[in-house]
Structures are given as C-alpha cells and as structure tokens.
Design a protein around this motif. Structure first.
Motif, mmCIF file in Angstrom:
data_model
loop_
_atom_site.group_PDB
_atom_site.id
_atom_site.type_symbol
_atom_site.label_atom_id
_atom_site.label_comp_id
_atom_site.label_asym_id
_atom_site.label_seq_id
_atom_site.Cartn_x
_atom_site.Cartn_y
_atom_site.Cartn_z
ATOM 1 N N MET A 46 0.777 -1.065 0.022
ATOM 2 C CA MET A 46 -0.087 0.114 0.058
ATOM 3 C C MET A 46 0.663 1.048 0.101
ATOM 4 O O MET A 46 1.828 1.282 0.620
ATOM 5 N N VAL A 47 0.650 2.220 -0.949
ATOM 6 C CA VAL A 47 1.505 3.332 -1.031
ATOM 7 C C VAL A 47 1.523 4.193 0.250
ATOM 8 O O VAL A 47 2.646 4.625 0.616
ATOM 9 N N PHE A 48 0.462 4.494 0.800
ATOM 10 C CA PHE A 48 0.466 5.341 1.887
ATOM 11 C C PHE A 48 1.135 4.782 3.125
ATOM 12 O O PHE A 48 2.225 5.100 3.966
ATOM 13 N N GLU A 49 1.181 3.452 3.382
ATOM 14 C CA GLU A 49 1.912 2.670 4.313
ATOM 15 C C GLU A 49 3.249 2.562 4.256
ATOM 16 O O GLU A 49 4.032 2.732 5.154
ATOM 17 N N ASP A 50 3.648 2.546 2.828
ATOM 18 C CA ASP A 50 5.152 2.773 2.451
ATOM 19 C C ASP A 50 5.644 4.114 2.981
ATOM 20 O O ASP A 50 7.072 4.228 3.167
ATOM 21 N N HIS A 51 5.032 4.980 2.979
ATOM 22 C CA HIS A 51 5.510 6.409 3.532
ATOM 23 C C HIS A 51 4.977 6.827 4.900
ATOM 24 O O HIS A 51 5.370 7.985 5.319
ATOM 25 N N ARG A 52 4.281 5.990 5.697
ATOM 26 C CA ARG A 52 3.913 6.290 6.850
ATOM 27 C C ARG A 52 5.206 7.099 7.959
ATOM 28 O O ARG A 52 4.877 7.806 8.712
ATOM 29 N N GLY A 53 5.982 5.854 8.089
ATOM 30 C CA GLY A 53 6.938 6.322 8.907
ATOM 31 C C GLY A 53 7.801 7.802 8.439
ATOM 32 O O GLY A 53 8.015 8.586 9.335
ATOM 33 N N LEU A 54 8.068 8.125 7.117
ATOM 34 C CA LEU A 54 8.337 9.512 6.734
ATOM 35 C C LEU A 54 7.575 10.575 7.177
ATOM 36 O O LEU A 54 7.710 11.558 7.983
ATOM 37 N N LEU A 55 6.136 10.494 6.917
ATOM 38 C CA LEU A 55 5.220 11.316 7.365
ATOM 39 C C LEU A 55 4.976 11.602 8.893
ATOM 40 O O LEU A 55 4.892 12.592 9.327
ATOM 41 N N LYS A 56 5.182 10.475 9.709
ATOM 42 C CA LYS A 56 5.087 10.752 11.428
ATOM 43 C C LYS A 56 6.456 11.334 11.686
ATOM 44 O O LYS A 56 6.336 12.214 12.482
ATOM 45 N N ALA A 57 7.644 11.262 10.757
ATOM 46 C CA ALA A 57 8.749 11.860 11.352
ATOM 47 C C ALA A 57 8.543 13.464 10.930
ATOM 48 O O ALA A 57 9.141 14.217 11.810
ATOM 49 N N VAL A 58 8.269 13.788 9.872
ATOM 50 C CA VAL A 58 7.864 15.032 9.514
ATOM 51 C C VAL A 58 6.850 15.800 10.458
ATOM 52 O O VAL A 58 7.278 16.915 10.905
ATOM 53 N N ALA A 59 5.929 15.181 10.621
ATOM 54 C CA ALA A 59 4.897 16.051 11.532
ATOM 55 C C ALA A 59 4.928 16.039 12.748
ATOM 56 O O ALA A 59 4.961 16.965 13.545
#
Length: 281
Positions: free
Chosen positions: A1-14
C-alpha cells in the motif's frame, strides 16, 4: 500500500514540525483520510503529495497548539518518543528530534519551523519546499536562512558521542536506584538544570531546579516515590539514550539527558500522562 510505504516518513515530518506525538499521529491519520479521498492514479509523485498534505496539516495544527500553550501549567516540554538506533547514529536526524532542538524550534513561527525541518532534517530542496508550503522559491530560501540563523543563535551544543551518553544514563539510573547522592553528583555538571513537565496532572516541580546538589536530591526523592510495579529502562528517546520509568507496561516518566564535556548539563523530565504515549513499548 502506497500510504503505508510512506507512513514512517510522514510521522517523522509531523512530529518534528509539531513536537507533539499525539498531534503528529492525528495529522498522519488526517493525511490518510485525504489520500483515500484522492484519485490516486492522477498523483505522479505520491511521496511529494503526501509530505505536502502532512506538512500543511501540521502547520495548521501547530498554530492552534501554540495558542493553547498560554494556559499550560508549569514548564512545557515536547512529547518524548522512542527512537530507533539508526536515528541515534545519524547526527542530523538525532539532533533534529532531540528535546533540546525541539524546544529551540518552538521559538520559530509555524512556517519557519516547517521549512527548517524539511530543509535541515530531510534535505528537501528550496524548490520542493516551495511547492509543499505554497510559497515562492525565493521566499522559502529567505525563510530557511532566517530560521537557520535563529536556531544557530539559540541552540546549545551538547555532546553527541553515544557511548558517553549511554554510560551517563546508566550511571544515573544506578545512582538513583541506590539512593547514591554522591554518585549522582559525580556525573552532573556544577550548573546542571532540571526542567520538569507534569502539566499539572502529575507531581513535578513547576520551576527549574539548578545546581548539582539540588538536582541530585530531587532525583533521590523521586526515586523513593516510585509507582506500583516499577521498572526503569535505558532506551533511545528522541535520538539518544534516556530513561523511562514504567508501571507495569505503562510509561509514567521519561527523562532525557544533555551532556557537555561528559557531564550532564540539562535534564528534561516529562511526567504528564497525556504526553507519554510515544514511550509505550
């Protein structure tokens, strides 16, 4: 899943934009809802799109959070989070997530903070950031320079050697457990400062405590008031070795240390139960 692939990055940014674990979780959830409502086949660069959504949501939430700070009880500290060894081993990443740096970032405007985080922690270009925050590239360049100069003027340089920091955390834990005031004073700098954040919801000094003797005695007193079924562990918190006190499986206190020349110069202690979700195992 595309979103799950980027979830770690998004949490780190947020998290770095907000300094608030729970708010960062909410922002990523909101980004996921927006992603699901998007025609994903029309998105040519999912990472750029998701980082843009997440950053804008974080900026909006940060503006609201800053207004709520005016009624906070006692000192305010960022919400601590457990971090992985790869974060601790990267000087840039560990510095960007340390409680000391997150406190400095609190003095920036939401836009300045987002630009600084994207540029310094994640290496996005000025052009990429301009698209994310909907500003011109020249405006972003000026904002980044202003934020970098402010951070450089405000920040305190602390030791980065992981072995030294871990040894200090372990010695601190052992001295507290043994009620060893002298042992504690041996690893504290003469002008050590303790900043405690209980938010009015947990016992904590509402003013900073300074000086090795007063700080050592404060921790010995604290060690004598451990919660039910206590367990203390040295773990990686915000990019470096710190302490967590658990009652069963529930984190009740998080402590981060900042060293200068091998001695503990600043201690951040968070006991506000609403700010400890990021320390759950």
């Amino acid at each position: 899943m595309v979103f799950e692939d980027h979830r770690g990055l998004l949490k780190a940014v947020a998290y770095r934009v907000l300094g608030r674990y729970n708010d960062a979780e909410d922002v990523v959830q909101d980004a996921w809802l927006r992603w699901n409502g998007t025609d994903q086949e029309q998105v040519s660069d999912p990472e750029a799109y998701l980082v843009r959504i997440t950053t804008r949501l974080a900026i909006d939430r940060l503006r609201s959070a800053q207004s709520r700070r005016e009624t906070y009880v006692g000192p305010w500290l960022p919400e601590p989070v457990l971090t992985s060894p790869d974060v601790a081993e990267s000087v840039a990443l560990s510095d960007s997530v340390s409680t000391a740096m997150l406190l400095v970032l609190e003095s920036l405007s939401p836009l300045e903070r987002a630009v600084f985080v994207l540029r310094e922690a994640f290496g996005y270009s000025h052009a990429e950031i301009a698209t994310i925050v909907e500003r011109s590239e020249e405006s972003v360049r000026q904002t980044a320079m202003r934020a970098r100069e402010h951070v450089s003027a405000q920040r305190r340089r602390y030791d980065t050697d992981l072995a030294t920091r871990r040894a200090a955390a372990q010695a601190f834990m052992a001295a507290c457990a043994g009620g060893d005031v002298k042992g504690l004073m041996d690893i504290l700098a003469p002008g050590v400062t303790l900043v405690s954040d209980g938010g009015g919801l947990a016992p904590a000094p509402r003013k900073e405590i300074q000086g090795m003797e007063l700080v050592a005695k404060a921790f010995i007193t604290f060690a004598g008031r451990m919660p039910e079924d206590p367990r203390t562990a040295v773990v990686d918190i915000n990019g470096g070795p710190g302490l967590v006190v658990y009652s069963g499986e529930t984190p009740v206190v998080g402590v981060t240390f900042h060293l200068v020349d091998g001695a503990i110069e600043t201690i951040h202690l968070i006991s506000n139960p609403e700010k400890l979700a990021g320390l759950a195992l």
